[in-house]
Design a protein around this motif. Structure first.
Motif, PDB file in Angstrom:
ATOM      1  N   HIS A   1       0.765  -1.163  -0.117  1.00 16.78           N
ATOM      2  CA  HIS A   1      -0.215   0.049   0.021  1.00 16.78           C
ATOM      3  C   HIS A   1       1.005   1.202  -0.059  1.00 16.78           C
ATOM      4  O   HIS A   1       0.264   2.242  -0.103  1.00 16.78           O
ATOM      5  N   ALA A   2       2.246   0.991  -0.007  1.00 17.25           N
ATOM      6  CA  ALA A   2       3.077   2.357   0.196  1.00 17.25           C
ATOM      7  C   ALA A   2       3.845   2.326  -1.356  1.00 17.25           C
ATOM      8  O   ALA A   2       4.876   2.921  -1.026  1.00 17.25           O
ATOM      9  N   GLY A   3       3.446   1.777  -2.278  1.00 16.18           N
ATOM     10  CA  GLY A   3       4.107   1.872  -3.574  1.00 16.18           C
ATOM     11  C   GLY A   3       3.663   3.228  -4.216  1.00 16.18           C
ATOM     12  O   GLY A   3       3.064   3.316  -5.238  1.00 16.18           O
ATOM     13  N   PHE A   4       4.129   4.502  -3.570  1.00 19.51           N
ATOM     14  CA  PHE A   4       3.556   5.651  -4.163  1.00 19.51           C
ATOM     15  C   PHE A   4       4.096   6.107  -5.470  1.00 19.51           C
ATOM     16  O   PHE A   4       3.443   7.075  -6.081  1.00 19.51           O
ATOM     17  N   ASN A   5       5.225   5.673  -5.648  1.00 16.59           N
ATOM     18  CA  ASN A   5       5.768   5.710  -7.080  1.00 16.59           C
ATOM     19  C   ASN A   5       6.732   4.659  -7.401  1.00 16.59           C
ATOM     20  O   ASN A   5       7.001   3.515  -6.418  1.00 16.59           O
ATOM     21  N   THR A   6       7.447   4.837  -8.683  1.00 21.53           N
ATOM     22  CA  THR A   6       8.009   3.526  -9.019  1.00 21.53           C
ATOM     23  C   THR A   6       9.324   3.267  -8.209  1.00 21.53           C
ATOM     24  O   THR A   6       9.622   2.162  -7.876  1.00 21.53           O
ATOM     25  N   TYR A   7       9.822   4.468  -7.604  1.00 23.46           N
ATOM     26  CA  TYR A   7      11.032   4.165  -6.808  1.00 23.46           C
ATOM     27  C   TYR A   7      10.793   3.348  -5.610  1.00 23.46           C
ATOM     28  O   TYR A   7      11.399   2.421  -5.159  1.00 23.46           O
ATOM     29  N   ASN A   8       9.581   3.900  -5.015  1.00 31.86           N
ATOM     30  CA  ASN A   8       9.313   3.365  -3.576  1.00 31.86           C
ATOM     31  C   ASN A   8       8.718   1.779  -4.030  1.00 31.86           C
ATOM     32  O   ASN A   8       9.101   1.008  -3.202  1.00 31.86           O
ATOM     33  N   SER A   9       8.073   1.629  -5.007  1.00 32.56           N
ATOM     34  CA  SER A   9       7.811   0.209  -5.369  1.00 32.56           C
ATOM     35  C   SER A   9       8.908  -0.806  -5.384  1.00 32.56           C
ATOM     36  O   SER A   9       8.950  -1.784  -4.716  1.00 32.56           O
ATOM     37  N   MET A  10       9.889  -0.217  -6.281  1.00 32.99           N
ATOM     38  CA  MET A  10      11.059  -1.088  -6.438  1.00 32.99           C
ATOM     39  C   MET A  10      11.842  -1.280  -5.167  1.00 32.99           C
ATOM     40  O   MET A  10      12.161  -2.517  -4.857  1.00 32.99           O
ATOM     41  N   VAL A  11      12.136  -0.499  -4.264  1.00 35.16           N
ATOM     42  CA  VAL A  11      12.897  -0.350  -3.097  1.00 35.16           C
ATOM     43  C   VAL A  11      12.138  -1.292  -2.148  1.00 35.16           C
ATOM     44  O   VAL A  11      12.888  -2.188  -1.433  1.00 35.16           O
ATOM     45  N   ARG A  12      10.817  -0.991  -2.241  1.00 32.22           N
ATOM     46  CA  ARG A  12       9.907  -2.000  -1.163  1.00 32.22           C
ATOM     47  C   ARG A  12       9.956  -3.278  -1.417  1.00 32.22           C
ATOM     48  O   ARG A  12       9.924  -4.282  -0.478  1.00 32.22           O
ATOM     49  N   ALA A  13       9.972  -3.575  -2.632  1.00 31.72           N
ATOM     50  CA  ALA A  13       9.774  -4.945  -3.215  1.00 31.72           C
ATOM     51  C   ALA A  13      11.110  -5.814  -2.708  1.00 31.72           C
ATOM     52  O   ALA A  13      11.305  -6.904  -2.124  1.00 31.72           O
ATOM     53  N   ARG A  14      12.165  -5.212  -2.775  1.00 33.19           N
ATOM     54  CA  ARG A  14      13.436  -5.708  -2.115  1.00 33.19           C
ATOM     55  C   ARG A  14      13.703  -5.775  -0.782  1.00 33.19           C
ATOM     56  O   ARG A  14      14.102  -6.834  -0.143  1.00 33.19           O
ATOM     57  N   LYS A  15      13.432  -4.368  -0.230  1.00 34.11           N
ATOM     58  CA  LYS A  15      13.792  -4.508   1.363  1.00 34.11           C
ATOM     59  C   LYS A  15      12.689  -4.799   2.347  1.00 34.11           C
ATOM     60  O   LYS A  15      13.030  -5.197   3.297  1.00 34.11           O
ATOM     61  N   VAL A  16      11.498  -4.574   1.999  1.00 36.87           N
ATOM     62  CA  VAL A  16      10.279  -5.077   2.735  1.00 36.87           C
ATOM     63  C   VAL A  16       9.967  -6.489   2.316  1.00 36.87           C
ATOM     64  O   VAL A  16       9.732  -7.342   3.266  1.00 36.87           O
ATOM     65  N   PHE A  17       9.771  -6.707   1.129  1.00 35.75           N
ATOM     66  CA  PHE A  17       9.056  -7.825   0.662  1.00 35.75           C
ATOM     67  C   PHE A  17      10.219  -9.188   0.288  1.00 35.75           C
ATOM     68  O   PHE A  17       9.954 -10.145   0.052  1.00 35.75           O
ATOM     69  N   LEU A  18      11.412  -8.761   0.363  1.00 38.25           N
ATOM     70  CA  LEU A  18      12.604  -9.479   0.417  1.00 38.25           C
ATOM     71  C   LEU A  18      12.549 -10.372  -0.956  1.00 38.25           C
ATOM     72  O   LEU A  18      13.058 -11.625  -1.170  1.00 38.25           O
ATOM     73  N   ALA A  19      11.776  -9.668  -2.099  1.00 39.11           N
ATOM     74  CA  ALA A  19      11.965 -10.278  -3.505  1.00 39.11           C
ATOM     75  C   ALA A  19      13.217 -10.501  -3.887  1.00 39.11           C
ATOM     76  O   ALA A  19      14.129  -9.624  -3.802  1.00 39.11           O
ATOM     77  N   ASP A  20      13.299 -11.582  -4.714  1.00 42.73           N
ATOM     78  CA  ASP A  20      14.582 -11.753  -5.335  1.00 42.73           C
ATOM     79  C   ASP A  20      14.537 -11.688  -6.864  1.00 42.73           C
ATOM     80  O   ASP A  20      15.060 -10.796  -7.288  1.00 42.73           O
ATOM     81  N   ASP A  21      13.876 -12.499  -7.453  1.00 41.29           N
ATOM     82  CA  ASP A  21      13.679 -12.523  -8.871  1.00 41.29           C
ATOM     83  C   ASP A  21      12.165 -11.937  -8.979  1.00 41.29           C
ATOM     84  O   ASP A  21      11.036 -12.240  -8.295  1.00 41.29           O
ATOM     85  N   CYS A  22      11.827 -11.245 -10.248  1.00 40.99           N
ATOM     86  CA  CYS A  22      10.556 -10.854 -10.613  1.00 40.99           C
ATOM     87  C   CYS A  22      10.193 -10.767 -11.920  1.00 40.99           C
ATOM     88  O   CYS A  22      11.344 -10.129 -12.761  1.00 40.99           O
ATOM     89  N   ILE A  23       9.046 -10.451 -12.396  1.00 39.06           N
ATOM     90  CA  ILE A  23       8.737  -9.889 -13.631  1.00 39.06           C
ATOM     91  C   ILE A  23       7.867  -8.649 -13.347  1.00 39.06           C
ATOM     92  O   ILE A  23       7.009  -8.674 -12.734  1.00 39.06           O
ATOM     93  N   VAL A  24       8.318  -7.566 -13.937  1.00 38.15           N
ATOM     94  CA  VAL A  24       7.583  -6.274 -13.631  1.00 38.15           C
ATOM     95  C   VAL A  24       6.498  -5.856 -14.855  1.00 38.15           C
ATOM     96  O   VAL A  24       6.937  -6.156 -16.110  1.00 38.15           O
ATOM     97  N   VAL A  25       5.412  -5.760 -14.427  1.00 38.00           N
ATOM     98  CA  VAL A  25       4.195  -5.491 -15.467  1.00 38.00           C
ATOM     99  C   VAL A  25       4.213  -4.124 -15.392  1.00 38.00           C
ATOM    100  O   VAL A  25       3.362  -3.474 -14.421  1.00 38.00           O
ATOM    101  N   THR A  26       4.300  -3.384 -16.553  1.00 35.45           N
ATOM    102  CA  THR A  26       3.708  -2.005 -16.861  1.00 35.45           C
ATOM    103  C   THR A  26       4.089  -1.764 -18.299  1.00 35.45           C
ATOM    104  O   THR A  26       4.348  -2.435 -18.941  1.00 35.45           O
ATOM    105  N   GLN A  27       3.606  -0.287 -18.883  1.00 30.11           N
ATOM    106  CA  GLN A  27       3.490  -0.133 -19.928  1.00 30.11           C
ATOM    107  C   GLN A  27       5.141   0.105 -20.450  1.00 30.11           C
ATOM    108  O   GLN A  27       5.893   0.303 -19.805  1.00 30.11           O
ATOM    109  N   ARG A  28       5.281  -0.327 -21.736  1.00 29.33           N
ATOM    110  CA  ARG A  28       6.578  -0.150 -22.465  1.00 29.33           C
ATOM    111  C   ARG A  28       7.385   1.074 -22.206  1.00 29.33           C
ATOM    112  O   ARG A  28       8.466   0.908 -21.886  1.00 29.33           O
TER     113      ARG A  28
END
Length: 218
Positions: free
Chosen positions: A121-148
């Motif tokens: 719920h705190a993915g206020f922008n692209t930067y926040n979403s990416m950093v939180r994916a790694r540091k909060v959710f501890l994601a390792d590999d991922c496929i990012v879905v957004t427009q080209r």
């Protein structure tokens, strides 16, 4: 008069330098990120997490075409067995505005089990979403879905943050403000480059919620 000419010359030189830096940073980011964009669902590498970036939701609770298309393409990845879990990351900055719950509702309506849906719920922008994916959710590999047009910036941030990220374009139509979005990306890419350079922290971090674990918000 001479001073005026000197000042004009300095302003012109600074403007030119800024334009050169703008172009150089954009070329660098695209060179780093474009190689990880794959249009063919059969060729894109499988990943544990599908990271879906939020977009506008209207006051009448309709999701924008941009967001709808991201959700459809993300669902395609799941149905094709390319991802195991979703990280739905968007803006829920006020009680009245909530991108993430609409994203979750779409997935549930389309048969996705609630336990594989993780909500940021705190993915206020692209930067926040990416950093939180790694540091909060501890994601390792991922496929990012957004427009080209958005993927190079998203993937550049993701990779520099430590995510083994690939991009799957969500373009399913021509968008009304496509040219405006593209122009805005030139400046947004420079901002992302600077944010990474100074190691800017996201607006919120909070407790760690490993995406490989059980879903605490089911």
């Amino acid at each position: 008069m001479r001073k005026k000419k000197i000042l004009t010359g300095i302003c012109a030189a600074l403007t030119f330098l800024c334009l050169v830096l703008l172009v150089a940073v954009n070329i660098h980011v695209h060179a780093e990120a474009d190689r990880y964009i794959e249009n063919d669902i059969r060729k894109i590498p499988s990943a544990y997490t599908c990271l879906v970036l939020g977009a506008r939701v209207y006051e009448d609770n309709r999701v924008s075409a941009v967001l709808y298309d991201r959700l459809v393409k993300a669902l395609e990845l799941y149905q094709a067995g390319k991802v195991k879990k979703f990280l739905l990351s968007g803006d829920h900055g006020t009680v009245a505005y909530d991108e993430v719950s609409h994203m979750k509702d779409f997935m549930v309506r389309n048969g996705v089990p609630r336990q594989v849906l993780f909500l940021d719920h705190a993915g206020f922008n692209t930067y926040n979403s990416m950093v939180r994916a790694r540091k909060v959710f501890l994601a390792d590999d991922c496929i990012v879905v957004t427009q080209r047009f958005h993927l190079p910036r998203a993937l550049y941030i993701a990779r520099k943050t430590g995510l083994k990220a690939w991009g799957y374009p969500a373009d399913r139509r021509s968008y009304l403000f496509r040219k405006r979005y593209t122009v805005r990306e030139y400046l947004a890419i420079v901002k992302a480059f600077l944010d990474l350079a100074i190691g800017r922290k996201p607006r919120f971090l909070g407790k760690i919620i490993p995406i490989t674990g059980s879903n605490p918000s089911r």
